[in-house]
Motif scaffolding. Structure first.
Motif, PDB file in Angstrom:
ATOM      1  N   SER A 257      -6.003  17.778  37.330  1.00 39.31           N
ATOM      2  CA  SER A 257      -6.991  17.531  38.034  1.00 39.31           C
ATOM      3  C   SER A 257      -6.374  16.239  38.615  1.00 39.31           C
ATOM      4  N   ALA A 258      -7.473  15.356  39.588  1.00 35.29           N
ATOM      5  CA  ALA A 258      -7.435  13.731  39.428  1.00 35.29           C
ATOM      6  C   ALA A 258      -7.477  13.097  37.486  1.00 35.29           C
ATOM      7  N   THR A 261      -4.981  13.413  35.206  1.00 35.61           N
ATOM      8  CA  THR A 261      -3.727  12.504  35.565  1.00 35.61           C
ATOM      9  C   THR A 261      -4.221  11.351  35.615  1.00 35.61           C
ATOM     10  N   THR A 321      -1.892   6.393  39.901  1.00 26.33           N
ATOM     11  CA  THR A 321      -2.630   6.754  39.975  1.00 26.33           C
ATOM     12  C   THR A 321      -3.217   7.640  41.231  1.00 26.33           C
ATOM     13  N   ASN A 325      -2.503  10.882  43.508  1.00 25.04           N
ATOM     14  CA  ASN A 325      -3.669  11.911  43.450  1.00 25.04           C
ATOM     15  C   ASN A 325      -3.702  11.850  44.894  1.00 25.04           C
ATOM     16  N   ALA A 329      -3.298  15.661  46.599  1.00 22.89           N
ATOM     17  CA  ALA A 329      -4.699  16.146  46.931  1.00 22.89           C
ATOM     18  C   ALA A 329      -4.905  17.776  47.793  1.00 22.89           C
TER      19      ALA A 329
END
Length: 376
Positions: A257-258, A261, A321, A325, A329
């Motif tokens: 998941s974000a 991460t 980050t 992400n 996505a």
């Protein structure tokens, strides 16, 4: 047909060792460049095979190292084959408990990045009996000394610390040859360090046709001698500053998941110098993060480092980050959608297995005919 035994194999020329010589490397580079150019206008001439062992979940190293290249070849119109090498897991591991989950995790990632089952055949080792049956005649074409000189086998031997090597590990190079030759792939994406692996396949293909050829016409080869499609490998370090590896737990998995991460990148190793520069030789950990930002944003790493300047590792990690992400996505959204339909995933793999079996059965029939082992 003669009753005399086959002549002993002569590996004195040491084709595998020669595959790493400067002259051989230059030939491989030149041939790869020719293929790259031809792919732009004649993609239909090529069948490509590559794959992964389901020993863990795919991560950013896989994504930038090979997955994007597979997608690019598919989009060019190359006949693309991707192997989930589940049998190769047991070359060096005792447990198979997690294999089913990881097989479908790989499949989900493949589909999430854009591999299309209508254009790419995705299949599993263990589900294609005729592929694996090719191991028997192929093993008769190599010597044990050749197998022990293979880089993967040597590395396993060195790492074993005296522990006996499994027979499957020793014959891994021949299994790999069967993977490539059963579908008559004529290009295999590899890095320069993997050329000896491909050379073993080329040796098997040549020796089979020298010994057997097609029944009554040895000038017509059964197998192509596949060429290397050399790619510039993007070597990303793990979050701990060492080689990115599933077993070390230092990877950023595509399925994360974000928030997961963000936590992984926050723990990434940097250094004490606040000013951010892109200097892989002298500042590998910092440069690795800069490179990751560059890869996921499509920007130049030097430009990114200069932009951050004295912002320090905190600013760098925040940028990485956000960039990672944002880039992942769409893939993650597609992955989440695919996971809601396990029956659909099984159907995709079953269809790929059926296609692989059709081709493998036809190839095995050709092999039997060439070896004059058709009795009905």
């Amino acid at each position: 047909m003669t009753d005399a035994p086959a002549a002993p194999l002569d590996d004195s020329s040491d084709a595998l060792a020669d595959s790493t010589s400067d002259a051989s490397l230059a030939r491989s580079v030149a041939r790869s460049a020719q293929i790259e150019a031809d792919l732009e206008t004649n993609p239909g001439r090529y069948r490509m095979l590559t794959g992964d062992r389901p020993t863990g979940h795919l991560h950013l190293g896989h994504y930038f190292g090979s997955l994007r290249n597979r997608l690019a070849l598919q989009e060019k119109g190359v006949d693309t084959w991707v192997l989930i090498a589940d049998y190769q897991v047991i070359t060096d591991r005792d447990s198979v408990d997690s294999i089913p989950e990881r097989v479908f995790s790989l499949l989900t990632d493949y589909l999430a990045i854009g591999l299309d089952p209508a254009r790419t055949t995705i299949f599993a080792h263990s589900q294609v009996p005729a592929l694996n049956q090719l191991m028997l005649p192929f093993l008769s074409l190599v010597t044990d000394s050749e197998l022990r000189r293979n880089p993967t086998v040597k590395a396993e031997q060195d790492a074993a610390g005296g522990r006996p090597m499994s027979g499957l590990m020793l014959t891994y190079p021949v299994h790999q040859a069967a993977d490539i030759l059963f579908c008559k792939a004529n290009v295999v994406p590899v890095g320069k360090d993997q050329l000896p692996h491909l050379e073993q396949t080329r040796v098997v293909a040549r020796r089979f046709d020298e010994r057997y050829g097609r029944a009554g016409d040895r000038s017509a080869p059964v197998f192509p001698t596949p060429d290397a499609l050399l790619s510039e490998v993007t070597n990303l370090l793990g979050t701990d500053g060492t080689k990115m590896s599933k077993s070390r737990g230092n990877v950023i998995e595509l399925r994360m998941s974000a928030d997961e991460t963000a936590r992984a990148i926050k723990k990434a190793v940097t250094d004490a110098d606040r000013r951010i520069t892109f200097d892989p030789a002298n500042r590998p950990e910092v440069s690795n993060l800069v490179q990751l930002a560059a890869l996921t944003s499509g920007r130049d790493p030097h430009e990114i480092a200069e932009e951050i300047g004295d912002g320090g590792s905190g600013t760098l990690k925040k940028l990485v980050t956000e960039s990672v992400n944002e880039h992942l996505a769409p893939l993650r959204a597609r992955r989440a959608e695919l996971e809601t339909d396990p029956a659909g995933l099984r159907r995709v793999l079953a269809e790929g297995n059926a296609r692989a079996n059709e081709v493998a059965d036809a190839t095995l029939a050709e092999v039997r005919e060439a070896m004059q082992m058709v009795y009905a």
